[in-house]
Write a protein that holds these residues in place. Structure first.
Motif, PDB file in Angstrom:
ATOM      1  N   GLN A 161      -3.228   2.708  29.710  1.00  0.00           N
ATOM      2  CA  GLN A 161      -2.225   1.780  29.182  1.00  0.00           C
ATOM      3  C   GLN A 161      -1.817   0.776  30.245  1.00  0.00           C
ATOM      4  OE1 GLN A 161       0.828   4.457  27.729  1.00  0.00           O
ATOM      5  NE2 GLN A 161      -0.189   4.694  25.755  1.00  0.00           N
ATOM      6  N   SER A 162      -2.479   0.873  31.403  1.00  0.00           N
ATOM      7  CA  SER A 162      -2.227  -0.111  32.460  1.00  0.00           C
ATOM      8  C   SER A 162      -3.572  -0.735  32.805  1.00  0.00           C
ATOM      9  CB  SER A 162      -1.572   0.570  33.670  1.00  0.00           C
ATOM     10  OG  SER A 162      -2.418   1.577  34.187  1.00  0.00           O
ATOM     11  N   THR A 163      -3.890  -0.837  34.084  1.00  0.00           N
ATOM     12  CA  THR A 163      -5.202  -1.352  34.470  1.00  0.00           C
ATOM     13  C   THR A 163      -5.939  -0.367  35.359  1.00  0.00           C
ATOM     14  OG1 THR A 163      -4.227  -2.485  36.383  1.00  0.00           O
ATOM     15  CG2 THR A 163      -4.472  -3.759  34.344  1.00  0.00           C
ATOM     16  N   GLY A 164      -5.381   0.818  35.536  1.00  0.00           N
ATOM     17  CA  GLY A 164      -5.992   1.772  36.444  1.00  0.00           C
ATOM     18  C   GLY A 164      -6.072   3.160  35.862  1.00  0.00           C
ATOM     19  N   TYR A 165      -6.420   4.090  36.709  1.00  0.00           N
ATOM     20  CA  TYR A 165      -6.697   5.470  36.327  1.00  0.00           C
ATOM     21  C   TYR A 165      -5.465   6.171  35.762  1.00  0.00           C
ATOM     22  CZ  TYR A 165      -7.383  10.472  37.200  1.00  0.00           C
ATOM     23  OH  TYR A 165      -7.446  11.834  37.093  1.00  0.00           O
ATOM     24  N   GLN A 166      -5.663   6.846  34.608  1.00  0.00           N
ATOM     25  CA  GLN A 166      -4.590   7.675  34.049  1.00  0.00           C
ATOM     26  C   GLN A 166      -5.127   9.018  33.575  1.00  0.00           C
ATOM     27  OE1 GLN A 166      -2.521   5.161  31.112  1.00  0.00           O
ATOM     28  NE2 GLN A 166      -0.928   4.810  32.624  1.00  0.00           N
ATOM     29  N   GLY A 167      -6.245   9.452  34.172  1.00  0.00           N
ATOM     30  CA  GLY A 167      -6.728  10.805  33.912  1.00  0.00           C
ATOM     31  C   GLY A 167      -7.816  10.932  32.879  1.00  0.00           C
ATOM     32  N   VAL A 168      -8.236   9.828  32.258  1.00  0.00           N
ATOM     33  CA  VAL A 168      -9.281   9.894  31.236  1.00  0.00           C
ATOM     34  C   VAL A 168     -10.345   8.842  31.540  1.00  0.00           C
ATOM     35  CG1 VAL A 168      -9.829   9.817  28.777  1.00  0.00           C
ATOM     36  CG2 VAL A 168      -7.582  10.634  29.517  1.00  0.00           C
ATOM     37  N   GLY A 169     -11.519   9.302  31.953  1.00  0.00           N
ATOM     38  CA  GLY A 169     -12.621   8.393  32.245  1.00  0.00           C
ATOM     39  C   GLY A 169     -13.867   8.808  31.490  1.00  0.00           C
ATOM     40  N   PHE A 170     -14.820   7.888  31.382  1.00  0.00           N
ATOM     41  CA  PHE A 170     -16.026   8.151  30.606  1.00  0.00           C
ATOM     42  C   PHE A 170     -17.269   7.709  31.358  1.00  0.00           C
ATOM     43  CE2 PHE A 170     -12.531   7.500  27.666  1.00  0.00           C
ATOM     44  CZ  PHE A 170     -12.614   8.630  26.869  1.00  0.00           C
ATOM     45  N   ALA A 171     -18.288   8.549  31.307  1.00  0.00           N
ATOM     46  CA  ALA A 171     -19.578   8.247  31.926  1.00  0.00           C
ATOM     47  C   ALA A 171     -20.674   8.426  30.879  1.00  0.00           C
ATOM     48  CB  ALA A 171     -19.826   9.157  33.121  1.00  0.00           C
ATOM     49  N   LEU A 172     -21.598   7.478  30.843  1.00  0.00           N
ATOM     50  CA  LEU A 172     -22.723   7.597  29.921  1.00  0.00           C
ATOM     51  C   LEU A 172     -23.670   8.662  30.465  1.00  0.00           C
ATOM     52  CD1 LEU A 172     -23.553   5.978  27.308  1.00  0.00           C
ATOM     53  CD2 LEU A 172     -25.347   5.013  28.735  1.00  0.00           C
ATOM     54  N   PRO A 173     -24.048   9.655  29.656  1.00  0.00           N
ATOM     55  CA  PRO A 173     -24.889  10.754  30.157  1.00  0.00           C
ATOM     56  C   PRO A 173     -26.204  10.265  30.758  1.00  0.00           C
ATOM     57  CG  PRO A 173     -23.986  11.279  28.000  1.00  0.00           C
ATOM     58  CD  PRO A 173     -23.668   9.840  28.253  1.00  0.00           C
ATOM     59  N   SER A 174     -26.648  10.960  31.800  1.00  0.00           N
ATOM     60  CA  SER A 174     -27.863  10.548  32.507  1.00  0.00           C
ATOM     61  C   SER A 174     -29.092  10.593  31.613  1.00  0.00           C
ATOM     62  CB  SER A 174     -28.081  11.442  33.735  1.00  0.00           C
ATOM     63  OG  SER A 174     -28.166  12.811  33.359  1.00  0.00           O
ATOM     64  N   ASN A 175     -29.154  11.531  30.667  1.00  0.00           N
ATOM     65  CA  ASN A 175     -30.326  11.598  29.791  1.00  0.00           C
ATOM     66  C   ASN A 175     -30.440  10.348  28.929  1.00  0.00           C
ATOM     67  OD1 ASN A 175     -30.585  14.082  30.932  1.00  0.00           O
ATOM     68  ND2 ASN A 175     -30.607  15.247  29.023  1.00  0.00           N
ATOM     69  N   THR A 176     -29.304   9.831  28.482  1.00  0.00           N
ATOM     70  CA  THR A 176     -29.316   8.568  27.745  1.00  0.00           C
ATOM     71  C   THR A 176     -29.722   7.431  28.664  1.00  0.00           C
ATOM     72  OG1 THR A 176     -27.543   9.320  26.263  1.00  0.00           O
ATOM     73  CG2 THR A 176     -27.913   6.944  26.410  1.00  0.00           C
ATOM     74  N   ALA A 177     -29.177   7.439  29.874  1.00  0.00           N
ATOM     75  CA  ALA A 177     -29.472   6.381  30.838  1.00  0.00           C
ATOM     76  C   ALA A 177     -30.957   6.347  31.190  1.00  0.00           C
ATOM     77  CB  ALA A 177     -28.641   6.568  32.100  1.00  0.00           C
ATOM     78  N   VAL A 178     -31.577   7.518  31.332  1.00  0.00           N
ATOM     79  CA  VAL A 178     -33.005   7.579  31.667  1.00  0.00           C
ATOM     80  C   VAL A 178     -33.846   6.953  30.561  1.00  0.00           C
ATOM     81  CG1 VAL A 178     -34.963   9.154  31.948  1.00  0.00           C
ATOM     82  CG2 VAL A 178     -32.854   9.549  33.217  1.00  0.00           C
ATOM     83  N   ASN A 179     -33.529   7.273  29.315  1.00  0.00           N
ATOM     84  CA  ASN A 179     -34.290   6.704  28.189  1.00  0.00           C
ATOM     85  C   ASN A 179     -34.162   5.183  28.158  1.00  0.00           C
ATOM     86  OD1 ASN A 179     -35.174   9.223  27.282  1.00  0.00           O
ATOM     87  ND2 ASN A 179     -33.374   9.511  25.972  1.00  0.00           N
ATOM     88  N   VAL A 180     -32.940   4.691  28.359  1.00  0.00           N
ATOM     89  CA  VAL A 180     -32.720   3.245  28.356  1.00  0.00           C
ATOM     90  C   VAL A 180     -33.442   2.600  29.540  1.00  0.00           C
ATOM     91  CG1 VAL A 180     -30.980   1.431  28.613  1.00  0.00           C
ATOM     92  CG2 VAL A 180     -30.535   3.390  27.112  1.00  0.00           C
ATOM     93  N   TYR A 181     -33.326   3.226  30.709  1.00  0.00           N
ATOM     94  CA  TYR A 181     -33.984   2.713  31.916  1.00  0.00           C
ATOM     95  C   TYR A 181     -35.492   2.578  31.709  1.00  0.00           C
ATOM     96  CZ  TYR A 181     -35.891   2.737  36.686  1.00  0.00           C
ATOM     97  OH  TYR A 181     -36.603   2.445  37.824  1.00  0.00           O
ATOM     98  N   ASN A 182     -36.113   3.623  31.174  1.00  0.00           N
ATOM     99  CA  ASN A 182     -37.563   3.593  30.969  1.00  0.00           C
ATOM    100  C   ASN A 182     -37.973   2.466  30.033  1.00  0.00           C
ATOM    101  OD1 ASN A 182     -38.023   5.758  32.683  1.00  0.00           O
ATOM    102  ND2 ASN A 182     -37.898   7.276  31.037  1.00  0.00           N
ATOM    103  N   ASP A 183     -37.197   2.262  28.952  1.00  0.00           N
ATOM    104  CA  ASP A 183     -37.505   1.176  28.015  1.00  0.00           C
ATOM    105  C   ASP A 183     -37.349  -0.193  28.678  1.00  0.00           C
ATOM    106  OD1 ASP A 183     -38.225   2.742  25.913  1.00  0.00           O
ATOM    107  OD2 ASP A 183     -36.332   2.578  24.819  1.00  0.00           O
ATOM    108  N   LEU A 184     -36.292  -0.342  29.461  1.00  0.00           N
ATOM    109  CA  LEU A 184     -36.051  -1.636  30.111  1.00  0.00           C
ATOM    110  C   LEU A 184     -37.125  -1.942  31.152  1.00  0.00           C
ATOM    111  CD1 LEU A 184     -32.161  -1.604  30.559  1.00  0.00           C
ATOM    112  CD2 LEU A 184     -33.497  -2.826  28.844  1.00  0.00           C
ATOM    113  N   ILE A 185     -37.566  -0.927  31.882  1.00  0.00           N
ATOM    114  CA  ILE A 185     -38.610  -1.130  32.886  1.00  0.00           C
ATOM    115  C   ILE A 185     -39.938  -1.479  32.211  1.00  0.00           C
ATOM    116  CG2 ILE A 185     -40.063   0.053  34.584  1.00  0.00           C
ATOM    117  CD1 ILE A 185     -37.408  -0.772  35.724  1.00  0.00           C
ATOM    118  N   GLU A 186     -40.238  -0.772  31.133  1.00  0.00           N
ATOM    119  CA  GLU A 186     -41.543  -0.940  30.477  1.00  0.00           C
ATOM    120  C   GLU A 186     -41.601  -2.158  29.570  1.00  0.00           C
ATOM    121  OE1 GLU A 186     -44.732   1.701  27.828  1.00  0.00           O
ATOM    122  OE2 GLU A 186     -42.912   2.619  28.630  1.00  0.00           O
ATOM    123  N   HIS A 187     -40.503  -2.416  28.850  1.00  0.00           N
ATOM    124  CA  HIS A 187     -40.535  -3.457  27.832  1.00  0.00           C
ATOM    125  C   HIS A 187     -39.538  -4.596  28.064  1.00  0.00           C
ATOM    126  CE1 HIS A 187     -43.057  -0.682  25.604  1.00  0.00           C
ATOM    127  NE2 HIS A 187     -42.093   0.226  25.621  1.00  0.00           N
TER     128      HIS A 187
END
Length: 407
Positions: A161-187
């Motif tokens: 509710q401000s501009t900084g940390y309040q205890g709830v953060g989100f990270a995109l899972p690495s397995n999703t990131a790997v799939n996206v990375y491979n597609d971006l590198i290849e295509h």
């Protein structure tokens, strides 16, 4: 919720932003967030422990997952981070978030995995690891690592509710990131599959509705895109998809993930219920952007005849997804994406977001239909467009826009 397009430094010629990233290949490939580099005219990378600044080029981006791949030339092999298996992470596991919050380089914060597969925060294809490790502006694109030092996520967003940390953060899972990375590198881009059906999770998994339709579980189809693979295979609104390739469909993710991860051009077996009878059909998976873009990718050739472009209209067939988003479920027509300043369309009152449903009392369901309707008009002829328009205060309006076809 805030994304970290952070710390603009307004100057006479430039605006700057700060983010983090992960080196994932010794040749200089870096994984980060799309919103960190989106719109940048120049990207500079500084490696931890290195005073040099390297100019990076964008290899590819994916807005759906907010990921981007960059490439730098450091004239040496780089140390790389090891990508772990995010599916193996458990709620309660300790994790570390690494990045440059507020420009403070190589800052490490600790916390736990608060939740997995957290949806409803970002886009359709964003299902996050939630953590209470401190994530602040400048952390975007940095790694979330487990106690073995393996990257299990890419820090992407916070709820605050401000501009900084309040205890709830989100990270995109690495397995999703790997799939996206491979597609971006290849295509250079990510191509996701689709069969052309749409639904709303809450309504389409309602147990009372499913019971009435004779299905123990499944997803109720609300819309089928005209001309889509699902349409050609005979699927209809009201059908209940229960299995994809023998795998049960109990949630929206069960359906979407199976289809989007299927190879484009492949066939999938869809089992479904209709009129309380079990049925099945084979459906071809096609590129999602093509299935739901209608004729968005069609290019108009220069012509002397009347056309949407000549009238100052940039438009596309209204997809079932966009119709649902606009609160026009089931509506067919042509969506106006842009109106050129000073054009005939602007003069008679068109606005972006309008949906054209009739031209001179003749229905138009597709972009091609609109093109044909306008091509039949003569210079100086009166023309009336019937338009649906969502008004913030008054809801869905029916508007008639009229004028004389310009010379």
């Amino acid at each position: 919720w805030n994304r970290f397009f952070d710390f603009p430094e307004s100057g006479p010629t430039a605006e700057r932003s700060l983010g983090s990233g992960v080196v994932v290949d010794k040749k200089g490939y870096i994984l980060t967030n799309n919103h960190v580099v989106d719109g940048a005219t120049k990207i500079q990378v500084q490696l931890n422990g290195d005073t040099a600044h390297y100019t990076a080029k964008v290899v590819g981006t994916d807005e759906e997952t907010d990921l981007a791949v960059l490439k730098i030339d450091a004239n040496r092999d780089l140390s790389v981070a090891k990508l772990g298996n995010s599916d193996g992470v458990k709620v309660g596991d300790w994790v570390l978030a690494i990045g440059s919050p507020f420009g403070l380089k190589a800052t490490v914060t600790a916390g736990i995995v608060s939740a997995k597969d957290r949806g409803g925060v970002g886009g359709q294809f964003q299902h996050f690891l939630e953590t209470d490790a401190a994530i602040n502006p400048g952390n975007s694109g940095g790694p979330l690592v487990d106690m073995a030092g393996q990257v299990i996520g890419i820090n992407t967003a916070i709820v605050t509710q401000s501009t900084g940390y309040q205890g709830v953060g989100f990270a995109l899972p690495s397995n999703t990131a790997v799939n996206v990375y491979n597609d971006l590198i290849e295509h250079g881009k990510v191509t996701r599959g689709s069969i052309g059906v749409s639904f709303q999770e809450e309504q389409s998994t309602n147990p009372i509705v499913l019971k009435q339709l004779g299905a123990p579980y499944g997803i109720v189809i609300e819309g089928v895109e005209p001309g889509s693979p699902a349409s050609r295979a005979g699927l209809k609104p009201g059908d209940v998809i229960t299995e994809v390739d023998g795998n049960p469909v109990r949630t929206g993710n069960d359906l979407v993930d199976r289809i989007t991860h299927a190879k484009v051009g492949s066939m999938v077996r869809i089992n479904y219920m209709r009129d309380r009878k079990e049925m099945g059909t084979n459906v071809m998976v096609e590129p999602r952007d093509r299935v739901f873009s209608g004729t968005a990718n069609e290019k108009e050739e220069p012509s002397d005849e009347n056309s949407p472009a000549k009238f100052g209209l940039h438009a596309e067939t209204l997809s079932s997804e966009r119709a649902q988003h606009l609160g026009m479920q089931g509506q067919r027509g042509v969506l106006v994406s842009e109106v050129e300043p000073g054009s005939f369309a602007e003069d008679i009152g068109f606005a972006a977001g309008d949906v054209i449903v009739e031209v001179n009392h003749n229905s138009v369901d597709t972009f091609n239909g609109l093109h044909r309707a306008l091509a039949d008009l003569r210079k100086g002829q009166e023309v009336v467009f019937k338009v649906l328009r969502q008004d913030e205060n008054r809801g869905l309006l029916t508007v008639f826009l009229a004028g004389k076809v310009p010379a």
